[in-house]
Design an enzyme around this catalytic site. Sequence first.
Site, PDB file in Angstrom:
ATOM      1  N   ARG A  27     -55.778 -21.692  10.769  1.00 32.66           N
ATOM      2  CA  ARG A  27     -54.470 -21.075  11.045  1.00 32.66           C
ATOM      3  C   ARG A  27     -54.094 -21.182  12.522  1.00 32.66           C
ATOM      4  O   ARG A  27     -52.958 -21.505  12.848  1.00 32.66           O
ATOM      5  CB  ARG A  27     -54.467 -19.610  10.611  1.00 32.66           C
ATOM      6  CG  ARG A  27     -54.487 -19.433   9.092  1.00 32.66           C
ATOM      7  CD  ARG A  27     -54.653 -17.976   8.715  1.00 32.66           C
ATOM      8  NE  ARG A  27     -55.899 -17.482   9.282  1.00 32.66           N
ATOM      9  CZ  ARG A  27     -56.184 -16.187   9.472  1.00 32.66           C
ATOM     10  NH1 ARG A  27     -55.322 -15.261   9.144  1.00 32.66           N
ATOM     11  NH2 ARG A  27     -57.341 -15.833   9.996  1.00 32.66           N
ATOM     12  N   ASN A  45     -53.627 -17.183   5.346  1.00 36.52           N
ATOM     13  CA  ASN A  45     -54.673 -17.386   4.347  1.00 36.52           C
ATOM     14  C   ASN A  45     -54.216 -16.787   3.027  1.00 36.52           C
ATOM     15  O   ASN A  45     -53.514 -15.772   3.015  1.00 36.52           O
ATOM     16  CB  ASN A  45     -55.973 -16.691   4.773  1.00 36.52           C
ATOM     17  CG  ASN A  45     -56.718 -17.461   5.840  1.00 36.52           C
ATOM     18  OD1 ASN A  45     -56.486 -18.640   6.061  1.00 36.52           O
ATOM     19  ND2 ASN A  45     -57.629 -16.780   6.518  1.00 36.52           N
TER      20      ASN A  45
END
Length: 101
Positions: A27, A45
């Site tokens: 990320r 996520n």
Amino acid sequence: MPNSTPQSQLIRAHVFITGRVQGVGYRYATVDTASQLGLTGWVRNLPDGRVEAVFEGAREIVEEIVRWCHVGPPAAVVQDVAVEYEEPENLRGFEVKRLVK
């Protein structure tokens, strides 16, 4: 800058990345890469182990980050990248979204 892009050239890619992509900095590497490219959107996520991201910007830049998603950061092992193209929402900035439970 997003405002310098003609509206017809602005695209939105909604991407789902499968593989070893959580706990490997995916990320944050996505935020860095997207920000450097001048894209807007978000990344998060998912509970099933995938990473979900939205990128908005000029077509060639969005396509560049979609290609990057197939590799990701060094510790990631990407198995699949599914892309859906949607209408841009003129997002501002690029952020990590918290998962809504």
